[in-house]
Enzyme design. Structure first.
Site, PDB file in Angstrom:
ATOM      1  N   ASP A  49       0.944  -1.120  -0.063  1.00 31.23           N
ATOM      2  CA  ASP A  49      -0.084  -0.135   0.026  1.00 31.23           C
ATOM      3  C   ASP A  49       0.773   1.237  -0.136  1.00 31.23           C
ATOM      4  O   ASP A  49       1.702   1.559   0.931  1.00 31.23           O
ATOM      5  CB  ASP A  49      -0.826  -0.038   1.332  1.00 31.23           C
ATOM      6  CG  ASP A  49      -1.801   1.207   1.243  1.00 31.23           C
ATOM      7  OD1 ASP A  49      -2.941   1.210   0.747  1.00 31.23           O
ATOM      8  OD2 ASP A  49      -1.528   2.246   2.083  1.00 31.23           O
ATOM      9  N   TYR A  54       2.683  10.340  -0.433  1.00 32.39           N
ATOM     10  CA  TYR A  54       3.694  10.146   0.373  1.00 32.39           C
ATOM     11  C   TYR A  54       5.171  10.528  -0.280  1.00 32.39           C
ATOM     12  O   TYR A  54       5.507  10.038  -1.479  1.00 32.39           O
ATOM     13  CB  TYR A  54       3.835   8.436   0.633  1.00 32.39           C
ATOM     14  CG  TYR A  54       2.531   8.014   1.166  1.00 32.39           C
ATOM     15  CD1 TYR A  54       1.556   8.910   1.874  1.00 32.39           C
ATOM     16  CD2 TYR A  54       2.341   6.440   1.048  1.00 32.39           C
ATOM     17  CE1 TYR A  54       0.522   8.160   2.297  1.00 32.39           C
ATOM     18  CE2 TYR A  54       1.138   5.891   1.873  1.00 32.39           C
ATOM     19  CZ  TYR A  54       0.225   6.744   2.480  1.00 32.39           C
ATOM     20  OH  TYR A  54      -0.841   6.264   3.091  1.00 32.39           O
ATOM     21  N   TRP A 205      -4.783   1.314   8.797  1.00 35.07           N
ATOM     22  CA  TRP A 205      -3.490   1.660   8.833  1.00 35.07           C
ATOM     23  C   TRP A 205      -3.378   1.916  10.477  1.00 35.07           C
ATOM     24  O   TRP A 205      -4.227   2.290  10.925  1.00 35.07           O
ATOM     25  CB  TRP A 205      -3.435   2.892   7.868  1.00 35.07           C
ATOM     26  CG  TRP A 205      -4.345   4.132   8.099  1.00 35.07           C
ATOM     27  CD1 TRP A 205      -5.602   4.387   7.678  1.00 35.07           C
ATOM     28  CD2 TRP A 205      -3.896   5.110   8.884  1.00 35.07           C
ATOM     29  NE1 TRP A 205      -5.973   5.699   8.082  1.00 35.07           N
ATOM     30  CE2 TRP A 205      -5.087   6.069   8.643  1.00 35.07           C
ATOM     31  CE3 TRP A 205      -2.807   5.812   9.710  1.00 35.07           C
ATOM     32  CZ2 TRP A 205      -4.979   7.537   9.446  1.00 35.07           C
ATOM     33  CZ3 TRP A 205      -2.855   7.208  10.258  1.00 35.07           C
ATOM     34  CH2 TRP A 205      -3.986   7.760  10.152  1.00 35.07           C
TER      35      TRP A 205
END
Length: 336
Positions: A49, A54, A205
Site C-alpha cells: 500500500d 507520500y 492503517w
C-alpha cells in the site's frame, strides 16, 4: 501468511500488508527501504500500500523500483489520490475528474505497472460532486488502470452514498482504509457496521498506533533518539496524541497480557486488529527488515475473549471512540 478476501470481492490479499507512508523517500534511505520490501516478500506479504502524496510521489517510485522484476500477478498493489502533489497548484489535489485522471497515470508510471489492484480516494472531497468523482473512478476501472476502487477515512454516510453510485455505475467499490488500533476505535460504531452491510473490507492503517503500542515509549522519559516521536518531518505530529504518561503507563501494563499469549506488544496490537473479521488486512510499516519479520507473526493468531477483555480493562477510557473524529479537510485546509 494468512490470506483474506478484500471485503465481499473475490480478491485475496495478505492479512498483513506492507505500507510505506512516512518511510520510503523520506525517513528511510532507498537501500533500507528495498531491504524491507524484500523481507516483506520473503515473509509471504503480497499486498503493498502506498499513495501519490507520500514523500510527494517519491514513495511510489521507491516501491516501484523495489518490486521491479516480481511476478505482477502475484502482487496486490494499492495506491491513493486526493492530497496535493507536485507543485500543489489549484488542480493538483482533490477528487475532480482532472486530478484523478492525471494522478492515476502518474502513479502507474512511478510504480512501473500497467494497473493497480486498488485505487483509493484518500479523503472525501467536499468541493467536488460525488457523481463526478465516482464516474472518474469508474472510467479508470473500465480503462483497465485499476481493478477495484476504495476510499480512505470516509464517514459512514459518505461511504453509503458512494456505494449507491458504484452500484449504478457497476464498478467494484470494495474497501475503506481507516486508522484502527486498540487505542483508536472510531470506526466501530458507524463506519464498520456500514461497511459490513455493504460488503466493504477494512484496510487498516496504524495498527500499532504509530509505534506507541510497541511499548518502546516509556512514561516520564524522553522518546528514544531516532524514533517516530522525534521525527520533525511529520511523524512526531501524528504520534503526539498518544504521548501522555497515562497512555504510556497503560501500554506498559499490556506487556503481561502479550507475554501470556507468547507475543510481543507489537504482535499483540496487530493480532488484535485482525480479530475484527471485517478487517481484510493490517498495514505495517518498517524502517528495518527485522520489524517486518516480527509483525508478520501476528497473522493467523486467535486471541481469546479473556485476552480481549483484559486489554479493554487495561486501556479503559484511554481508548478513543468518537466517530466524529473521522474528518476530511476542505480545500482551504488542504492548501493551507
Amino acid at each position: 501468511m494468512e490470506f483474506r478476501n478484500l471485503g465481499a470481492s473475490g480478491l485475496r490479499i495478505s492479512a498483513i500488508a506492507y505500507g510505506n507512508w512516512l518511510t520510503h523517500g523520506s525517513q528511510v534511505e532507498e537501500d533500507a527501504a528495498s531491504a524491507c520490501v524484500r523481507q516483506a516478500l520473503d515473509e509471504g506479504i503480497t499486498t503493498f500500500d502506498t499513495a501519490d502524496v507520500y514523500a510527494n510521489t517519491a514513495a511510489e517510485s521507491v516501491l516501484g523500483r523495489a518490486l521491479a522484476g516480481e511476478r505482477r500477478e502475484g502482487l496486490e498493489i494499492f495506491t491513493k489520490v486526493f492530497w496535493p502533489t507536485g507543485p500543489g497548484e489549484h488542480n493538483d489535489h482533490g477528487l475532480s475528474r482532472k486530478h484523478i485522471m492525471e494522478s492515476i497515470d502518474g502513479s502507474l508510471k512511478r510504480l512501473g505497472t500497467d494497473y493497480v489492484d486498488l485505487y483509493q480516494a484518500h479523503r472525501y472531497d467536499h468541493e467536488t460532486p460525488l457523481e463526478e468523482t465516482m464516474l472518474a473512478f469508474a472510467d479508470v476501472v473500465r480503462a483497465g488502470k485499476a481493478l477495484y476502487i476504495g476510499v480512505s477515512e470516509w464517514r459512514a454516510e459518505e461511504i453509503r452514498a458512494a456505494h449507491e453510485l458504484a452500484k449504478e455505475l457497476r464498478v467494484p467499490l470494495v474497501s475503506n482504509q481507516p486508522q484502527y488500533s486498540m487505542l483508536w476505535r472510531v470506526i466501530e460504531s458507524e463506519v464498520d457496521p456500514t461497511c459490513r452491510e455493504l460488503g466493504l473490507g477494512q484496510v487498516v492503517w496504524s495498527p500499532i498506533a504509530q509505534g506507541v503500542l510497541t511499548g518502546k515509549y516509556l512514561p516520564g522519559q524522553p522518546p528514544p533518539a531516532g524514533s517516530r516521536a522525534t521525527d520533525d518531518k511529520g511523524g512526531a505530529g501524528f504520534i503526539e496524541k498518544w504521548m501522555t504518561d497515562d497512555v504510556l503507563e497503560r501500554v506498559q501494563r499490556l506487556k503481561p497480557i502479550a507475554e501470556g499469549v507468547d507475543l510481543s506488544l507489537a504482535q499483540l496490537a496487530v493480532a488484535w486488529v485482525l480479530q475484527n473479521q471485517n478487517v481484510s488486512c493490517a498495514i505495517i510499516g518498517a524502517s528495518r527488515p527485522e520489524q517486518v519479520t516480527e509483525n508478520v507473526k501476528a497473522a493467523g493468531v486467535t486471541l481469546g475473549d479473556d485476552v480481549l477483555s483484559a486489554i479493554d480493562e487495561v486501556l479503559g477510557d484511554a481508548v478513543i471512540t468518537d466517530p466524529a473524529l473521522t474528518v476530511s479537510p476542505r480545500r482551504s485546509e488542504v492548501l493551507g
